[in-house]
Motif scaffolding. Structure first.
Motif, mmCIF file in Angstrom:
data_model
loop_
_atom_site.group_PDB
_atom_site.id
_atom_site.type_symbol
_atom_site.label_atom_id
_atom_site.label_comp_id
_atom_site.label_asym_id
_atom_site.label_seq_id
_atom_site.Cartn_x
_atom_site.Cartn_y
_atom_site.Cartn_z
ATOM 1 N N ILE A 247 0.866 -1.169 0.000
ATOM 2 C CA ILE A 247 0.000 0.000 0.000
ATOM 3 C C ILE A 247 0.909 1.227 0.000
ATOM 4 O O ILE A 247 1.875 1.294 0.765
ATOM 5 C CB ILE A 247 -0.922 0.017 1.231
ATOM 6 N N ILE A 248 0.624 2.177 -0.875
ATOM 7 C CA ILE A 248 1.417 3.405 -0.961
ATOM 8 C C ILE A 248 0.499 4.597 -0.697
ATOM 9 O O ILE A 248 -0.469 4.811 -1.439
ATOM 10 C CB ILE A 248 2.093 3.572 -2.339
ATOM 11 N N LEU A 249 0.785 5.342 0.357
ATOM 12 C CA LEU A 249 0.029 6.556 0.650
ATOM 13 C C LEU A 249 0.626 7.716 -0.137
ATOM 14 O O LEU A 249 1.796 8.053 0.028
ATOM 15 C CB LEU A 249 0.060 6.872 2.138
ATOM 16 N N CYS A 473 5.658 13.489 6.980
ATOM 17 C CA CYS A 473 6.033 12.070 7.127
ATOM 18 C C CYS A 473 7.491 11.944 6.712
ATOM 19 O O CYS A 473 7.845 11.197 5.809
ATOM 20 C CB CYS A 473 5.152 11.162 6.262
ATOM 21 N N LYS A 474 8.335 12.665 7.363
ATOM 22 C CA LYS A 474 9.673 12.913 6.839
ATOM 23 C C LYS A 474 10.508 11.644 6.726
ATOM 24 O O LYS A 474 10.384 10.695 7.499
ATOM 25 C CB LYS A 474 10.389 13.970 7.656
ATOM 26 N N MET A 475 11.386 11.679 5.751
ATOM 27 C CA MET A 475 12.328 10.606 5.472
ATOM 28 C C MET A 475 13.607 10.844 6.276
ATOM 29 O O MET A 475 14.079 11.971 6.378
ATOM 30 C CB MET A 475 12.625 10.607 3.969
ATOM 31 N N LEU A 487 11.345 4.949 1.478
ATOM 32 C CA LEU A 487 9.982 5.443 1.700
ATOM 33 C C LEU A 487 9.094 4.421 2.394
ATOM 34 O O LEU A 487 7.865 4.559 2.392
ATOM 35 C CB LEU A 487 9.348 5.922 0.386
ATOM 36 N N ARG A 488 9.689 3.419 3.036
ATOM 37 C CA ARG A 488 8.930 2.434 3.801
ATOM 38 C C ARG A 488 8.628 2.993 5.183
ATOM 39 O O ARG A 488 9.518 3.531 5.851
ATOM 40 C CB ARG A 488 9.731 1.135 3.927
ATOM 41 N N VAL A 497 5.070 5.691 1.975
ATOM 42 C CA VAL A 497 4.506 7.018 1.717
ATOM 43 C C VAL A 497 5.310 7.613 0.570
ATOM 44 O O VAL A 497 6.543 7.556 0.573
ATOM 45 C CB VAL A 497 4.576 7.929 2.951
ATOM 46 N N ALA A 498 4.627 8.166 -0.416
ATOM 47 C CA ALA A 498 5.307 8.769 -1.565
ATOM 48 C C ALA A 498 4.555 10.023 -1.982
ATOM 49 O O ALA A 498 3.622 9.974 -2.785
ATOM 50 C CB ALA A 498 5.394 7.783 -2.727
ATOM 51 N N ASP A 499 4.927 11.131 -1.411
ATOM 52 C CA ASP A 499 4.378 12.448 -1.765
ATOM 53 C C ASP A 499 5.242 13.497 -1.093
ATOM 54 O O ASP A 499 6.301 13.173 -0.525
ATOM 55 C CB ASP A 499 2.895 12.570 -1.363
#
Length: 532
Positions: A247-249, A473-475, A487-488, A497-499
């Motif tokens: 699932i990718i938010l 949702c910082k990396m 991005l996990r 998360v990818a944005d």
């Protein structure tokens, strides 16, 4: 209702992901969007952002909480709610940022995110009308073009900036960002090129891609530490969609942390306040919020501007006919025409402020224009130190979260916004733009350059967002990081998360192009992980 990949959010990054992942016919992909299809004509007419930014069918209509840095004001935070997300309602400006932005990400513990790693991804997406070269791409899906609009007052401002000693830069997305010039647009032939048009439209008939519109996801379902499904409502009915792989938010800097928190992923105490059972403690969810705040000096002028040239039935009919016949004229206007990436101090390595020069003026960018000719020399700080947060208002997805930007909360941010205003004034004292100015309408002569507190207070009273929320949702590797360099989501399998929320620090410029790049990067990493 089971797919290999489930993407939540059909915005700038989500549409790229849907295209790239569904290019493999051996996998199935679901793309979920809370809004509807991008069939409003105002989405596709460039100047339509004046309409869409006020339309609750296309805009989430978020609003911040009262902000101390804005003297207690609450301001609108538009975000796209349709296929293409904010790329369908934004001002069409294409800005990558500075190479140093991404090298800093890498130095913050994110290998693979330096400029040399990411430049090929920017180029891959891009169809730059100037043609391919070592730093620009011409074979991608996203049309990027030079502005076709010319307004006397904007040209005069660019020449005045050059007279003030700032270099002309024909391509701020090239090898050097610093200088003044004209914006590049995500447009072609007088039409907007949103992420949906560029990436989703060519893929929408693939049999392995299913697009769900009008579905608002409220949570991610977890089982034994793994994300297995999303839950939400579509047309009022509950719907569960499960994911075999991931699932990718991609719901944006507001939506992605809200969904995580409603799924029991976040700071334990805050979740408990709303009766949400803790599934995984991640205190950084919703923190590290950053945005670009724009101060908007306005100058009355003798040159014609949008303010008066678009008023009245005759003018509006003429403008409409010009657009229908030749796809030209004021209806092709982007949010800004002229720009400048400049330094407030000579010792800086790179520019720290950005100008948006607009041949119109308004009390704020979402209201009708003034009834006199004027232009706006909007200026923002590129790398603010101030950070805010997103907090839940309730345990219900329908309730917009609390947005606390925390603008102008550090001395550097306060100093930079004041110096930006002073620099706007300095440029406007130079010919040829000075010859067109009747008077400074705002902040006006009552607040002189030497009155630091007066200029800062004017900025607090009048500044507004330029629509670049990031970072929630910082990396990274530190305890407040939400995702790792791939991005996990930390501590949860099968969830990424990818944005723009993954940015550890905001980029030096508009955020649409970087968000598209993040979609490209995420798709590469997901496909790599499939092969391992």
């Amino acid at each position: 209702m089971e797919f290999d990949f489930v993407i939540v959010g059909a915005g700038s990054a989500g549409c790229v992901l849907a295209n790239r992942l569904s290019a493999d016919p051996s996998v199935s992909v679901a793309l979920i969007e809370a809004g509807g299809r991008d069939d409003s004509p105002w989405i596709h007419v460039p100047v339509g952002y004046f309409k869409t930014i006020k339309d609750p069918a296309l805009n989430w209509m978020y609003r911040t909480e009262a902000d101390k840095g804005l003297n207690g004001r609450s301001i609108n935070w538009p975000r796209g709610k349709t296929l293409g997300g904010s790329s369908s309602i934004n001002g069409l400006l294409y800005v990558r940022g500075q190479p140093q932005d991404y090298d800093r990400w890498r130095q913050m513990g994110n290998p693979g995110w330096g400029w040399d790693d990411l430049l090929p991804l920017f180029k891959r997406s891009e169809a730059w009308e100037g043609g391919a070269d070592p730093v620009r791409g011409a074979g991608g899906e996203l049309s990027v073009s030079r502005s076709r609009q010319s307004w006397q007052v904007v040209d005069a401002w660019v020449e005045a900036a050059r007279s003030a000693g700032f270099p002309f830069n024909p391509d701020y997305n090239g090898t050097e960002q610093e200088g003044v010039g004209y914006f590049q647009l995500t447009a072609r032939n007088g039409l907007r090129c949103s992420s949906a048009k560029a990436f989703l439209k060519p893929a929408r008939f693939r049999p392995n891609l299913k697009i769900f519109t009008h579905m608002q996801v409220d949570s991610v379902e977890l089982e034994a530490g793994r994300a297995i499904a999303v839950r939400g409502r579509r047309h009022g009915s509950p719907l569960r969609i499960s994911a075999r792989r991931e699932i990718i938010l991609s719901a944006g800097a507001i939506g992605s942390p809200q969904i995580l928190m409603l799924s029991g992923i976040g700071e334990p105490g805050h979740l408990a306040e709303h009766g949400i059972s803790l599934n995984h403690a991640l205190p950084g969810v919703g923190q590290n919020l950053q945005d670009h705040l724009q101060a908007r000096p306005v100058y009355r002028c003798t040159a014609p501007t949008i303010n008066t040239r678009t008023r009245g039935l005759f003018n509006q009919t003429r403008i409409g006919m010009e657009y229908l016949i030749s796809r030209s004229g004021p209806l092709t206007l982007a949010a800004s025409l002229g720009t400048g990436f400049l330094k407030t101090r000579p010792d800086l390595e790179t520019p720290d402020i950005q100008f948006h020069i607009q041949p119109f003026s308004a009390n704020n960018p979402t209201t009708d224009t003034d009834d006199f000719d004027a232009f706006t020399a909007s200026v923002l700080q590129l790398r603010p130190e101030s950070t805010g947060e997103i907090r839940l208002r309730s345990a219900h997805i329908e309730d917009h979260p609390l947005i606390h930007p925390n603008y102008l909360s550090t001395p550097l941010d306060q100093q930079t916004i004041v110096e930006g205003i002073r620099l706007a004034r300095r440029i406007c004292r130079h010919a040829p733009v000075a010859d067109l100015i009747i008077k400074e309408h705002a902040p006006g002569n009552a607040v002189p350059d030497e009155d630091f507190e007066g200029l800062l207070n004017w900025a607090r009273d009048t500044s507004t967002t330029i629509y670049h929320p990031t970072g929630t949702c910082k990396m990274g590797q530190d305890p407040m990081a939400v995702v790792d360099e791939r991005l996990r989501v930390r501590g949860i399998d099968g969830l990424r998360v990818a944005d723009a929320s993954i940015m550890p620090s905001i980029v030096s410029g508009n955020t649409n192009a970087p968000a598209i790049m993040i979609g490209e990067k995420a798709s590469d990493m997901i496909r790599e992980d499939m092969r391992t």
